[in-house]
Enzyme design. Sequence first.
Site, PDB file in Angstrom:
ATOM      1  CG  ASP A  47       8.752  32.081 154.325  1.00  0.00           C
ATOM      2  OD1 ASP A  47       8.555  33.132 154.957  1.00  0.00           O
ATOM      3  OD2 ASP A  47       9.379  31.104 154.800  1.00  0.00           O
ATOM      4  CB  SER A  48       4.958  36.357 155.285  1.00  0.00           C
ATOM      5  OG  SER A  48       5.467  37.271 154.337  1.00  0.00           O
ATOM      6  CG  ASP A  86      11.802  34.586 152.741  1.00  0.00           C
ATOM      7  OD1 ASP A  86      12.973  34.432 153.122  1.00  0.00           O
ATOM      8  OD2 ASP A  86      10.835  34.720 153.516  1.00  0.00           O
ATOM      9  CE  LYS A 116      13.500  37.059 155.033  1.00  0.00           C
ATOM     10  NZ  LYS A 116      13.288  35.817 155.796  1.00  0.00           N
ATOM     11  CD  GLU A 118      12.762  31.506 158.426  1.00  0.00           C
ATOM     12  OE1 GLU A 118      12.711  30.512 159.186  1.00  0.00           O
ATOM     13  OE2 GLU A 118      11.745  32.094 158.011  1.00  0.00           O
ATOM     14  CD  GLU A 185       9.838  37.169 162.288  1.00  0.00           C
ATOM     15  OE1 GLU A 185      10.462  36.872 161.245  1.00  0.00           O
ATOM     16  OE2 GLU A 185       8.624  36.948 162.449  1.00  0.00           O
TER      17      GLU A 185
HETATM   18  O1  KIV Z   1       8.423  36.050 155.089  1.00  0.00           O
HETATM   19  C1  KIV Z   1       8.504  37.190 155.533  1.00  0.00           C
HETATM   20  O2  KIV Z   1       7.658  38.050 155.241  1.00  0.00           O
HETATM   21  C2  KIV Z   1       9.618  37.531 156.406  1.00  0.00           C
HETATM   22  C3  KIV Z   1       9.601  38.869 157.055  1.00  0.00           C
HETATM   23  C4  KIV Z   1       8.496  39.022 157.988  1.00  0.00           C
HETATM   24  C5  KIV Z   1      10.903  39.233 157.642  1.00  0.00           C
HETATM   25  O3  KIV Z   1      10.489  36.752 156.559  1.00  0.00           O
END
Ligand code: KIV
Length: 278
Positions: A47-48, A86, A116, A118, A185
């Site tokens: 989600d970055s 994500d 993934k 959080e 992280e």
């Molecule tokens: O969203 C993302 O890119 C991440 C990584 C930096 C681990 O969660």
Amino acid sequence: MENRKFTVSSFLKAKKSNEKISMLTAYDYSMAKLLDEAGVDSLLVGDSLGMVILGYENTLQVTVDDIIHHCKAVSRGVKRSMVIGDMPFLSYHINVEESVRNAGRLVQEGGAHAVKLEGGREVIDKIKAIVNAQIPVIGHLGLTPQSVNILGGFKIQGKDEKQARKIIEDALMLQDAGVFAIVLECVPEMLAKIISEKLQIPTIGIGAGKHCDGQVLVTQDMLGMYTDFVPKFVKQYLNLCGSIKESTKKYIEEIKEGKFPANEHSFSIDDETLRKLY
Ligand code: KIV
């Protein structure tokens, strides 16, 4: 590097045989293809993308549809790497049913091999349900950017004993809930070491030091092409910003000077046809 696809069992095998796992983020087809061909074990459609691709201030505005859109592109570019979708903010916070449905969409529509999400104890019920739906899950502890407003900024986590113990306990709970790896992280290196030693599943560090079982970076950070904010833990292997700006200046200059396009970039027509056109 083996040519075989990198799977959940490859993650676990790597942990057992002490082989470090490489992960990078990817958001589009051409970059995913390059990174896959270079041999990266897994690609995270993080989600970055909200920050590095869409230009938001943080990750909170990213939607499930955004991740699916980019997951599709990444999946099309990949032959060997494992693609991880994500789960964005609010896609696994409302209830178990919505969480499973959203995780399923990343797999079914986006082509992700795993998801993934959080958080620790507060998302255990969602993780169990997603794993029960046969979707592999990676956890994410320490600095969890979707909690930026609770954490008060992008800050290192687990510096005091209480916080550190909570992260260790959460890691063990995630493992029991069935995740096959955990991203750590922005936590102190020695805390990441303790967690990595306690777990049977691999830890993937970002700003968590050398003792993790693998490492992940945002590709745009690693290649030096996103400079709005460069965290301390980033190593820039290239200065793509510099190269892109230099090449673009040259391109503009050559257009202005009439040097581009040259003959080799142009198409011809035979003289007789041409004469008829005048
Ligand atoms: O969203 C993302 O890119 C991440 C990584 C930096 C681990 O969660």
